[in-house]
Write a protein that holds these residues in place. Structure first.
Motif, PDB file in Angstrom:
ATOM      1  N   SER A  75      24.781  37.349   8.812  1.00 52.30           N
ATOM      2  CA  SER A  75      25.420  38.079   9.905  1.00 52.30           C
ATOM      3  C   SER A  75      24.976  39.537   9.990  1.00 52.30           C
ATOM      4  CB  SER A  75      26.952  38.041   9.734  1.00 52.30           C
ATOM      5  OG  SER A  75      27.431  36.716   9.697  1.00 52.30           O
ATOM      6  N   SER A  76      24.105  39.953   9.066  1.00 52.15           N
ATOM      7  CA  SER A  76      23.725  41.359   8.966  1.00 52.15           C
ATOM      8  C   SER A  76      22.361  41.635   9.579  1.00 52.15           C
ATOM      9  CB  SER A  76      23.704  41.781   7.492  1.00 52.15           C
ATOM     10  OG  SER A  76      24.961  41.597   6.893  1.00 52.15           O
ATOM     11  N   VAL A  77      22.055  42.925   9.667  1.00 52.15           N
ATOM     12  CA  VAL A  77      20.722  43.387  10.039  1.00 52.15           C
ATOM     13  C   VAL A  77      20.164  44.128   8.833  1.00 52.15           C
ATOM     14  CG1 VAL A  77      19.356  44.839  11.574  1.00 52.15           C
ATOM     15  CG2 VAL A  77      21.322  43.587  12.480  1.00 52.15           C
ATOM     16  N   ILE A  78      19.172  43.525   8.183  1.00 50.58           N
ATOM     17  CA  ILE A  78      18.491  44.143   7.042  1.00 50.58           C
ATOM     18  C   ILE A  78      17.014  44.186   7.427  1.00 50.58           C
ATOM     19  CG2 ILE A  78      18.107  44.081   4.549  1.00 50.58           C
ATOM     20  CD1 ILE A  78      20.536  42.260   4.311  1.00 50.58           C
ATOM     21  N   PRO A  79      16.559  45.272   8.038  1.00 51.68           N
ATOM     22  CA  PRO A  79      15.237  45.292   8.685  1.00 51.68           C
ATOM     23  C   PRO A  79      14.066  44.921   7.789  1.00 51.68           C
ATOM     24  CG  PRO A  79      16.530  47.221   9.306  1.00 51.68           C
ATOM     25  CD  PRO A  79      17.278  46.544   8.210  1.00 51.68           C
ATOM     26  N   ALA A  80      14.200  45.181   6.480  1.00 54.26           N
ATOM     27  CA  ALA A  80      13.099  44.893   5.570  1.00 54.26           C
ATOM     28  C   ALA A  80      13.276  43.576   4.836  1.00 54.26           C
ATOM     29  CB  ALA A  80      12.953  46.019   4.552  1.00 54.26           C
ATOM     30  N   ALA A  81      14.302  42.775   5.216  1.00 56.42           N
ATOM     31  CA  ALA A  81      14.571  41.622   4.353  1.00 56.42           C
ATOM     32  C   ALA A  81      15.167  40.386   5.002  1.00 56.42           C
ATOM     33  CB  ALA A  81      15.480  42.046   3.204  1.00 56.42           C
ATOM     34  N   ASN A  82      15.722  40.434   6.211  1.00 60.67           N
ATOM     35  CA  ASN A  82      16.409  39.214   6.655  1.00 60.67           C
ATOM     36  C   ASN A  82      16.039  38.746   8.061  1.00 60.67           C
ATOM     37  OD1 ASN A  82      18.019  40.950   8.289  1.00 60.67           O
ATOM     38  ND2 ASN A  82      19.865  39.743   7.892  1.00 60.67           N
ATOM     39  N   LEU A  83      14.761  38.905   8.404  1.00 64.03           N
ATOM     40  CA  LEU A  83      14.312  38.322   9.663  1.00 64.03           C
ATOM     41  C   LEU A  83      14.032  36.833   9.438  1.00 64.03           C
ATOM     42  CD1 LEU A  83      12.166  40.001  12.301  1.00 64.03           C
ATOM     43  CD2 LEU A  83      11.737  37.612  11.810  1.00 64.03           C
ATOM     44  N   TYR A  84      14.563  35.990  10.332  1.00 59.59           N
ATOM     45  CA  TYR A  84      14.359  34.547  10.271  1.00 59.59           C
ATOM     46  C   TYR A  84      13.405  34.118  11.372  1.00 59.59           C
ATOM     47  CZ  TYR A  84      17.833  33.535   6.711  1.00 59.59           C
ATOM     48  OH  TYR A  84      18.506  33.447   5.516  1.00 59.59           O
ATOM     49  N   SER A  85      12.502  33.215  10.990  1.00 54.93           N
ATOM     50  CA  SER A  85      11.445  32.806  11.909  1.00 54.93           C
ATOM     51  C   SER A  85      10.922  31.447  11.490  1.00 54.93           C
ATOM     52  CB  SER A  85      10.309  33.846  11.847  1.00 54.93           C
ATOM     53  OG  SER A  85       9.133  33.381  12.480  1.00 54.93           O
ATOM     54  N   THR A  86      10.379  30.708  12.435  1.00 54.63           N
ATOM     55  CA  THR A  86       9.578  29.549  12.071  1.00 54.63           C
ATOM     56  C   THR A  86       8.184  30.040  11.708  1.00 54.63           C
ATOM     57  OG1 THR A  86       8.716  29.156  14.301  1.00 54.63           O
ATOM     58  CG2 THR A  86      10.854  28.154  13.757  1.00 54.63           C
ATOM     59  N   ALA A  87       7.416  29.180  11.053  1.00 52.53           N
ATOM     60  CA  ALA A  87       6.045  29.567  10.730  1.00 52.53           C
ATOM     61  C   ALA A  87       5.252  29.816  12.006  1.00 52.53           C
ATOM     62  CB  ALA A  87       5.379  28.495   9.877  1.00 52.53           C
ATOM     63  N   ASP A  88       5.464  29.003  13.019  1.00 53.20           N
ATOM     64  CA  ASP A  88       4.735  29.189  14.271  1.00 53.20           C
ATOM     65  C   ASP A  88       5.081  30.519  14.919  1.00 53.20           C
ATOM     66  OD1 ASP A  88       3.131  28.287  16.642  1.00 53.20           O
ATOM     67  OD2 ASP A  88       5.104  28.418  17.597  1.00 53.20           O
ATOM     68  N   GLU A  89       6.357  30.919  14.885  1.00 56.80           N
ATOM     69  CA  GLU A  89       6.740  32.186  15.509  1.00 56.80           C
ATOM     70  C   GLU A  89       6.112  33.370  14.782  1.00 56.80           C
ATOM     71  OE1 GLU A  89      11.073  30.780  17.334  1.00 56.80           O
ATOM     72  OE2 GLU A  89      10.963  31.699  15.335  1.00 56.80           O
ATOM     73  N   SER A  90       6.104  33.340  13.455  1.00 60.06           N
ATOM     74  CA  SER A  90       5.449  34.416  12.712  1.00 60.06           C
ATOM     75  C   SER A  90       3.951  34.419  12.971  1.00 60.06           C
ATOM     76  CB  SER A  90       5.723  34.267  11.213  1.00 60.06           C
ATOM     77  OG  SER A  90       7.065  34.592  10.922  1.00 60.06           O
TER      78      SER A  90
END
Length: 421
Positions: A282-297
């Motif tokens: 539920s947080s924003v941790i700019p250096a640590a908690n971005l979620y993505s699929t491999a395709d999106e990254s």
């Protein structure tokens, strides 16, 4: 070796049964200049990595010449961690979002570069010009460039025994970092900032844009790249689609446990469980908690590889991308990581004769996330790559198995052009 066999997943005999991919999504490697069988050899390295039992799930997307040549996932998203296969285990799919951990840094850094492109910031502006309370303890002259290249002298949160949940409290962390006394060599000495710089970068973007960071991420990157996820944390409305993270292999012992805590900011074994909590999601941790699929990254790095353009949409100006990948100083022993590494004001850079992204990758740029998430682009090979996984381990076989995947990508995707030193 017996020590490294503890705390592993049960690896199925039939790996095809736990592999997800759509062949229609993949272009044949021979159509983009690869030798016959090259794609299979890359994927075989991933399968070998999975067979170590250290990774409940692994997802890989590779683009070559703008074409997807690999987009596959193996293993489970949840329910198949160390200790056995539980009823109702969810398979890992190519569309399952996975936490990028420190690979989030590069994405957040590019939001700062977007602010520069829009004339709201300059790379050599002082952080304190926008966050006045940061100008204490000698930090008033710290620039955005120094912050983005791990030279700001704030490699850790100044708390003796940090509570891991503190990372989910934005205002508390900002206050502590603003009040912190920087380490020696401010502006000159490179010392990897595992999570700290991300908060200050995020606060800068928030203040100059007048928007919260998730909104900037969505408007400037996720939407233009056509991403379903690519979010800080996971929105409550879709919570449960994400892959869980697991600590695997033996517990770290001295001195590795101290090195890991120095680099990560927290005890190694606490990070994976923390990432599965409601507070983290539920947080924003700019250096640590971005979620993505491999395709999106992979889309993100493909866009950068194309000078800021993706599928006909201009996301960044070419000059912005060029500045973001330009090295800051020469390769040096990082005082946190204790290994030689070279940064730009956004990325970990490749090296010759061997670097993070394989052999002879001097012009490659990307980022590592919590030991074994690796996302990058290599202009010389015309590839963009995202390798995501959910097992967090420092077992003896962990790094070699990852290295073989990185070597395979670089080796079986030969250079299409040469350049650099």
């Amino acid at each position: 070796m017996a020590l490294s066999k503890r705390n592993l997943i049960d690896v199925p005999r039939d790996l095809d049964a736990v592999t997800h991919h759509d062949p229609a999504r993949e272009t044949r490697g021979t159509d983009v200049g690869l030798k016959a069988g090259a794609v299979d050899k890359i994927w075989n390295a991933v399968r070998a990595m999975y067979r170590t039992g250290l990774h409940p799930g692994i997802s890989l997307t590779v683009r070559r010449g703008g074409k997807v040549i690999l987009d596959r996932a193996i293993g489970h998203a949840r329910g198949h961690g160390p200790g056995g296969h539980h009823a109702g285990a969810a398979p890992l799919r190519t569309d399952t979002p996975i936490c990028l951990f420190s690979a989030s840094k590069a994405v957040s850094a590019m939001l700062a570069h977007k602010m520069i492109e829009q004339g709201r910031l300059r790379l050599d502006d002082r952080v304190a010009d926008y966050i006045p309370e940061y100008a204490v303890q000698g930090k008033g002259r710290t620039t955005l460039r120094e912050l983005l290249s791990h030279r700001a002298g704030i490699p850790s949160i100044p708390v003796r025994d940090i509570d891991p949940t503190m990372l989910t409290h934005w205002d508390t962390v900002i206050r502590l970092l603003c009040a912190a006394k920087p380490s020696g060599g401010l502006g000159q000495q490179q010392s990897y900032h595992a999570v700290t710089a991300g908060y200050i970068v995020g606060e800068l973007v928030r203040r100059v844009s007048g928007k919260d960071l998730p909104q900037v991420l969505r408007e400037e990157l996720a939407d233009p790249l056509g991403c379903t996820h690519f979010t800080y944390g996971i929105p409550e409305a879709v919570r449960g689609v994400e892959a869980l993270n697991y600590s695997t292999g033996p517990r770290l012992v001295f001195p590795l446990n101290l090195v890991a805590k120095r680099a990560l900011g927290l005890p190694f074994e606490e990070l994976a469980p923390l990432s599965n909590t409601e507070a983290f999601l539920s947080s924003v941790i700019p250096a640590a908690n971005l979620y993505s699929t491999a395709d999106e990254s992979c889309r993100f790095y493909e866009m950068l590889l194309r000078g800021g353009e993706f599928e006909g949409r201009r996301v960044f100006a070419p000059e912005t991308v060029a500045e973001a990948v330009r090295p800051v100083g020469k390769i040096t022993i990082d005082r946190t990581l204790l290994v030689p590494v070279r940064f730009s004001p956004a990325f970990v850079l490749g090296e010759n004769p061997f670097g993070l992204y394989g052999g002879h990758c001097i012009n490659a740029f990307g980022h590592l996330g919590f030991i074994n998430v690796v996302c990058w682009a290599d202009p010389d090979r015309d590839i963009s790559v995202a390798l995501l996984n959910t097992g967090k381990s420092m077992a003896p076989e962990s790094i070699p198995s990852l290295g073989r995947v990185l070597w395979a990508v670089a080796h079986y995707c030969p250079k299409v052009k040469t350049g650099g030193p």
